[in-house]
Design an enzyme around this catalytic site. Structure first.
Site, short mmCIF file in Angstrom:
data_model
loop_
_atom_site.label_atom_id
_atom_site.label_comp_id
_atom_site.label_asym_id
_atom_site.label_seq_id
_atom_site.Cartn_x
_atom_site.Cartn_y
_atom_site.Cartn_z
N ARG A 1 -30.94 11.66 1.27
CA ARG A 1 -31.53 12.08 -0.41
C ARG A 1 -31.67 13.32 -0.15
NH1 ARG A 1 -36.52 11.52 -0.28
NH2 ARG A 1 -36.73 10.24 1.67
N TYR B 1 -24.83 8.51 -1.86
CA TYR B 1 -25.81 8.45 -1.20
C TYR B 1 -27.23 7.70 -1.22
CZ TYR B 1 -25.94 7.68 3.81
OH TYR B 1 -26.13 6.99 5.03
N LYS C 1 -35.79 4.37 -4.15
CA LYS C 1 -36.84 5.38 -5.22
C LYS C 1 -36.59 5.77 -5.81
CE LYS C 1 -37.31 5.42 -0.12
NZ LYS C 1 -38.44 5.02 0.30
N HIS D 1 -45.31 3.06 -1.15
CA HIS D 1 -44.21 3.00 0.13
C HIS D 1 -44.90 1.53 1.10
CE1 HIS D 1 -41.60 6.15 2.74
NE2 HIS D 1 -41.31 5.00 2.30
N SER E 1 -41.11 8.46 5.76
CA SER E 1 -40.31 8.08 6.25
C SER E 1 -39.65 8.45 7.62
CB SER E 1 -38.98 8.37 5.58
OG SER E 1 -38.80 8.68 4.57
N CYS F 1 -40.98 6.59 10.66
CA CYS F 1 -42.04 6.38 11.31
C CYS F 1 -42.22 5.03 11.79
CB CYS F 1 -43.31 6.39 10.82
SG CYS F 1 -43.92 8.64 10.49
N ASP G 1 -40.12 -1.27 2.68
CA ASP G 1 -40.20 -0.06 2.45
C ASP G 1 -41.37 0.03 1.41
OD1 ASP G 1 -39.43 2.44 2.80
OD2 ASP G 1 -38.03 2.05 0.86
N ARG H 1 -26.58 4.03 7.87
CA ARG H 1 -27.40 3.46 7.39
C ARG H 1 -27.01 2.24 7.82
NH1 ARG H 1 -33.09 4.54 4.95
NH2 ARG H 1 -32.72 6.50 4.90
C1 OXD Z 1 -37.09 6.52 2.69
C2 OXD Z 1 -36.41 5.62 3.32
O1 OXD Z 1 -36.46 7.88 3.27
O2 OXD Z 1 -36.69 4.58 3.06
O3 OXD Z 1 -38.01 6.64 3.21
O4 OXD Z 1 -35.14 5.68 3.39
MN MN Z 2 -38.48 4.59 2.52
#
Ligand code: OXD
Ligand code: MN
Length: 598
Positions: A69, A210, A219, A239, A261, A263, A286, A378
């Site tokens: 991202r 991507y 997102k 989130h 993200s 964690c 997520d 991923r």
């Molecule tokens: C993020 C994801 O970046 O879930 O939070 O990919």
């Molecule tokens: Mn996320």
């Protein structure tokens, strides 16, 4: 089927602008997926993995300039900058529409434009929402098949309504000469834009194929646009993971978890408890959409249908159930390829394979000082394949939430767990969630990056208004029915820089305490920062953490908190008069209590 004139005229308009060779309406069938996967196999985008080791699965390697991202190319385009607030990149809608219309002009030549009808949430769920992506990327179509509910059924449910999110996505890599060979990962790295128009519920994405830049349901729709809809309509788009936890007595509770993200949200959502008799099952890893039910409680659905998880670090030890999920029917992006035609990534196995082909298609051996998989490699894998997916994960009415867990990555100061005294106190705690920018030593406050509710990159409007929305949710609700809020920190480090808490399955001890707190069954100590267990209030049977460490994990570091207050004040100052008074009061109350505790 009844035709939807608004939908069709929008599709025509975009086709006229982007000039694809063909327009294909996606039906969401397995046949469609297989055909597109085969097409990508033939063009060299997809490598078919060993059918015995990883059935119906593919590896894909992106352009090295398109691996994540891109927050600095992500814009929230309200009419005024003020509406986007201090934490978002704002861009003038007229200006960006002109720029992007220029980029989109003819950008799909030589390609097919796919029309993807998708539902975020079970089709027809009162909490779910419909969107469309018009894209020239078959990779996006296949990923969306896994990540959302795609197909003709969505069109039936939509009927002639124009209540849908409009997403346009182009790789920005037209094939203008019929003899021009395609590349495995077309993109336009120089001209990436991911732009949200919250007022018209539109998303325009260009140049990147991507992840969250391209799979617009995730997102872009389910967080940035949905957060605005949620504010306007009185619900919450967060989130957050959603988990189901069952006690040895068979009592069930549902909890969500907001963490930035990287964690470990996916790991927590599928955790294997180390304490006997407890069970954790997964609803989502997520995103959570929550609405009040008739009984006054908050009900959550997972709007997604798959997991788009970070591969490196995922292993039988760290997340046995994720490994079970991605055994088949999965797409892997930027992982390494083993000699026997399977994927590999760092820490997947105790020992790295003797040789692989790395994500940049080069020979790789463990002795090399570069990773085999891209750090943001991923897996895209169907949630329904998760061995611990909860039976009710697709219940259209959602599951009633008893607790929110929140937390960042803090090497110092923030204890293992503390509980909010009230909804506003919990909102305050979530609004000051932060991680150190650098790994600070224990007890010291590093430079903090605040990430309120883990929504910093995902909130589609002014963060001050978003915080007010949380406060208003609390005002509307019956306080006794709102979730309890717990701030957890799995990432405390000792002076020697070692993690003090083992994490992973051992986090179940904290979940158990939270579970019992919700029923008023577990004890807590009232402290300046909130309610906390003392070491003997936590189930530590069989836990391999020495008494001194545990005590430190559960101590209020009043000096450390006081030292963090100026940073919290500076964080709050950016919201100006949009900072809710209730939160300013919470901050003042915290200062007072800390001064008294000194
Ligand atoms: C993020 C994801 O970046 O879930 O939070 O990919
Ligand atoms: Mn996320």
């Amino acid at each position: 089927m009844a035709r939807n004139a608004k939908l069709e005229s929008w599709v025509d308009e975009v086709a006229k602008m982007c000039k694809p060779d063909a327009v294909q309406w996606c039906d969401g069938t397995q046949e469609e997926y297989d055909t597109l996967a085969q097409l990508m196999y033939e063009t060299g985008t997809f490598i078919r993995l060993n059918e015995k080791l990883r059935p119906n699965s593919f590896l894909c390697r992106s352009d090295p300039a398109d691996v994540a991202r891109v927050e600095d190319r992500t814009y929230i385009s309200w009419a005024t900058k003020e509406q986007a607030g201090p934490t978002n990149n704002w861009i003038d809608p007229n200006e960006i529409r002109t720029t992007m219309t220029g980029l989109y002009e003819g950008s799909m030549q030589g390609r097919t434009m796919y029309v993807i009808p998708y539902s975020m949430g079970p089709i027809g769920s009162p909490i779910g929402r419909i969107g469309f992506i018009l894209t020239d990327s078959p990779y996006v179509v296949c990923n969306m098949h896994i990540m959302s509910r795609v197909g003709t059924k969505v069109l039936e449910v939509l009927g002639d309504s124009d209540d849908f999110v409009r997403g346009v996505h182009s790789l920005g890599a037209p094939l203008t000469d019929p003899k021009q060979p395609d590349v495995p990962w077309p993109c336009n790295a120089e001209n990436k834009y991911i732009v949200h128009f919250p007022e018209t519920r539109e998303i325009w994405s260009f140049g990147s194929g991507y992840g969250g830049n391209a799979l617009l349901g995730k997102k872009c729709h389910a967080l940035r646009i949905a957060s605005v809809q949620a504010r306007d309509e009185g619900w919450m788009a967060e989130h957050m993971l959603i988990l189901k936890i069952t006690s040895p007595e068979g009592e069930v509770k549902y909890m969500t978890g907001a963490f930035p993200s990287a964690c470990g949200k996916t790991n927590l959502a599928m955790l294997t408890p180390t304490i006997p008799g407890w069970k954790v099952e997964c609803i989502g890893d997520d995103i959570a959409w929550m609405k009040f039910g008739e009984d006054g409680r908050l009900y959550a659905i997972n709007p997604e249908h798959g997991f788009f998880g970070v591969a490196p670090g995922t292993s039988e030890d760290s997340n046995h159930h994720a490994m079970g999920t991605l055994r088949k029917n999965s797409i892997f992006t930027n992982c390494a390829l083993t000699k026997d035609g399977d994927v590999w990534w760092e820490e997947m196995t105790d020992e790295a394979p003797a040789e692989t082909v790395d994500w940049l298609r080069r020979h790789w051996e463990p002795s090399m000082d570069r990773p085999a998989a891209n750090p943001n490699a991923r897996f895209t894998t169907p949630a329904g394949q998760c061995p611990v997916i909860a039976d009710e994960w697709e219940d259209p009415k959602g599951v009633p939430i008893s607790a929110f867990l929140i937390g960042g990555r803090r090497a110092g100061v923030v204890p293992l767990v503390h509980q909010a005294r009230s909804w506003n106190h919990g909102t305050f705690m979530a609004s000051i969630m932060s991680s150190e920018k650098t790994a600070a030593a224990a007890g010291k406050v590093g430079e903090l990056r605040f990430d309120p509710m883990a929504m910093l990159p995902f909130c589609g409007y002014h963060m001050g208004d978003y915080l007010s929305h949380w406060v208003e949710i609390g005002e509307r609700a019956d306080a006794a029915k709102l979730p309890e809020i717990f701030y957890v920190n799995w990432f405390r480090k000792s002076d020697a820089g070692k993690f003090m808490w083992p994490g992973f399955g051992e986090n179940s001890r904290v979940l158990k305490w939270a579970f019992e707190r919700c029923d008023g069954k577990a004890d807590a100590v009232d402290t300046a920062i909130g309610q906390m267990p003392s070491p003997e209030m936590l189930d530590t049977d069989g836990l391999d953490v020495d008494a001194a460490t545990l005590k430190e994990l559960l101590t209020v570091d009043a000096a450390g908190w006081l030292e963090s207050l100026p940073a919290i004040e500076a964080h709050y100052a950016q919201f100006g008069d949009k900072l809710p008074k209730a939160l300013a009061d919470e901050l003042a109350g915290l200062r007072q209590r800390l001064e008294a505790a000194k």
